[in-house]
Design a protein around this motif. Structure first.
Motif, PDB file in Angstrom:
ATOM      1  N   VAL A  20     -27.209   9.005 -29.151  1.00 37.87           N
ATOM      2  CA  VAL A  20     -27.592   8.676 -27.702  1.00 37.87           C
ATOM      3  C   VAL A  20     -28.007   9.942 -26.979  1.00 37.87           C
ATOM      4  CG1 VAL A  20     -26.689   7.945 -25.929  1.00 37.87           C
ATOM      5  CG2 VAL A  20     -25.966   6.704 -27.754  1.00 37.87           C
ATOM      6  N   ARG A  21     -27.328  11.144 -26.981  1.00 40.53           N
ATOM      7  CA  ARG A  21     -27.669  12.225 -26.267  1.00 40.53           C
ATOM      8  C   ARG A  21     -28.944  12.717 -26.567  1.00 40.53           C
ATOM      9  NH1 ARG A  21     -21.987  13.027 -27.022  1.00 40.53           N
ATOM     10  NH2 ARG A  21     -20.872  12.604 -25.112  1.00 40.53           N
ATOM     11  N   SER A  22     -29.445  12.536 -27.828  1.00 43.53           N
ATOM     12  CA  SER A  22     -30.807  12.907 -28.377  1.00 43.53           C
ATOM     13  C   SER A  22     -31.922  12.172 -27.818  1.00 43.53           C
ATOM     14  CB  SER A  22     -30.711  13.438 -29.983  1.00 43.53           C
ATOM     15  OG  SER A  22     -30.583  11.947 -30.290  1.00 43.53           O
ATOM     16  N   ILE A  23     -31.957  11.032 -27.754  1.00 46.05           N
ATOM     17  CA  ILE A  23     -32.947  10.211 -27.149  1.00 46.05           C
ATOM     18  C   ILE A  23     -33.117   9.901 -25.768  1.00 46.05           C
ATOM     19  CG2 ILE A  23     -33.112   8.816 -29.200  1.00 46.05           C
ATOM     20  CD1 ILE A  23     -31.445   6.870 -28.348  1.00 46.05           C
ATOM     21  N   TYR A  43     -23.416   5.578 -24.229  1.00 44.56           N
ATOM     22  CA  TYR A  43     -24.853   5.290 -23.736  1.00 44.56           C
ATOM     23  C   TYR A  43     -24.709   4.646 -22.488  1.00 44.56           C
ATOM     24  CZ  TYR A  43     -29.434   2.611 -23.466  1.00 44.56           C
ATOM     25  OH  TYR A  43     -30.548   2.394 -22.780  1.00 44.56           O
ATOM     26  N   THR A  44     -23.630   3.786 -22.062  1.00 50.90           N
ATOM     27  CA  THR A  44     -23.402   3.278 -20.989  1.00 50.90           C
ATOM     28  C   THR A  44     -22.613   3.822 -20.096  1.00 50.90           C
ATOM     29  OG1 THR A  44     -21.225   1.985 -21.821  1.00 50.90           O
ATOM     30  CG2 THR A  44     -23.310   0.851 -21.958  1.00 50.90           C
ATOM     31  N   THR A  45     -22.054   4.916 -20.198  1.00 55.10           N
ATOM     32  CA  THR A  45     -21.416   6.121 -19.551  1.00 55.10           C
ATOM     33  C   THR A  45     -22.228   7.407 -18.943  1.00 55.10           C
ATOM     34  OG1 THR A  45     -20.097   7.293 -21.095  1.00 55.10           O
ATOM     35  CG2 THR A  45     -19.070   5.521 -19.891  1.00 55.10           C
ATOM     36  N   GLU A  46     -23.311   7.604 -19.950  1.00 53.76           N
ATOM     37  CA  GLU A  46     -24.043   8.750 -19.702  1.00 53.76           C
ATOM     38  C   GLU A  46     -25.595   8.402 -19.445  1.00 53.76           C
ATOM     39  OE1 GLU A  46     -23.441  11.832 -22.693  1.00 53.76           O
ATOM     40  OE2 GLU A  46     -21.359  11.592 -22.735  1.00 53.76           O
ATOM     41  N   ARG A  47     -26.237   7.326 -20.021  1.00 49.20           N
ATOM     42  CA  ARG A  47     -27.626   6.830 -19.894  1.00 49.20           C
ATOM     43  C   ARG A  47     -27.887   6.026 -19.031  1.00 49.20           C
ATOM     44  NH1 ARG A  47     -30.695  10.945 -22.324  1.00 49.20           N
ATOM     45  NH2 ARG A  47     -29.463  11.654 -23.876  1.00 49.20           N
ATOM     46  N   VAL A  48     -27.053   4.941 -19.221  1.00 51.61           N
ATOM     47  CA  VAL A  48     -27.389   3.829 -18.210  1.00 51.61           C
ATOM     48  C   VAL A  48     -26.076   3.316 -17.830  1.00 51.61           C
ATOM     49  CG1 VAL A  48     -29.401   3.068 -19.149  1.00 51.61           C
ATOM     50  CG2 VAL A  48     -27.558   1.927 -19.959  1.00 51.61           C
TER      51      VAL A  48
END
Length: 126
Positions: free
Chosen positions: A123-126, A56-61
């Motif tokens: 994480v990648r699906s949301i 989450y913290t490396t790919e989303r935010v």
């Protein structure tokens, strides 16, 4: 490393260690002590939390680096129990209890890897 960074790691470590202690005792009350279910549960949930957080913290935010110190290094470092897993596996091995040895090694490795992969997929699906 600045003193504040050590404090973030320490704070996460305190919470992680207490969570580990609570969950291992709670699990032992429910399942007994013939198999290290608490260690397995802690390793799976810790792997899931670490995978969820890091993906989450490396790919989303992108978050302040202190969160990595608090969660990944502090909390997960104190919460997960690789040393306990290794010791419990060695005891089964030395006792010649091959079924429990193999079950513990396979369950920890397969389920913890699955937890990290599952967290990343979530994480990648949301």
């Amino acid at each position: 490393m600045a003193i504040r960074e050590y404090l973030w790691v320490s704070l996460g470590g305190i919470v992680g260690a207490c969570a580990r202690y609570f969950l291992s005792r709670f699990t032992a009350k429910i399942t007994g002590t013939s198999f290290p279910w608490g260690t397995l549960l802690i390793n799976i949930t810790g792997s899931f939390v670490l995978g969820l957080f890091l993906v989450y913290t490396t790919e989303r935010v992108f978050v302040d680096p202190k969160w990595r110190l608090l969660i990944a290094i502090g909390f997960c470092g104190a919460y997960t129990t690789f040393s306990s897993y290794a010791y419990e596996s060695m005891v089964y091995f030395q006792q010649g209890n091959w079924g429990l040895f193999a079950g513990n090694v396979l369950a920890n490795n397969i389920l913890c890897l699955a937890a990290v992969l599952g967290a990343g997929a979530l994480v990648r699906s949301i």
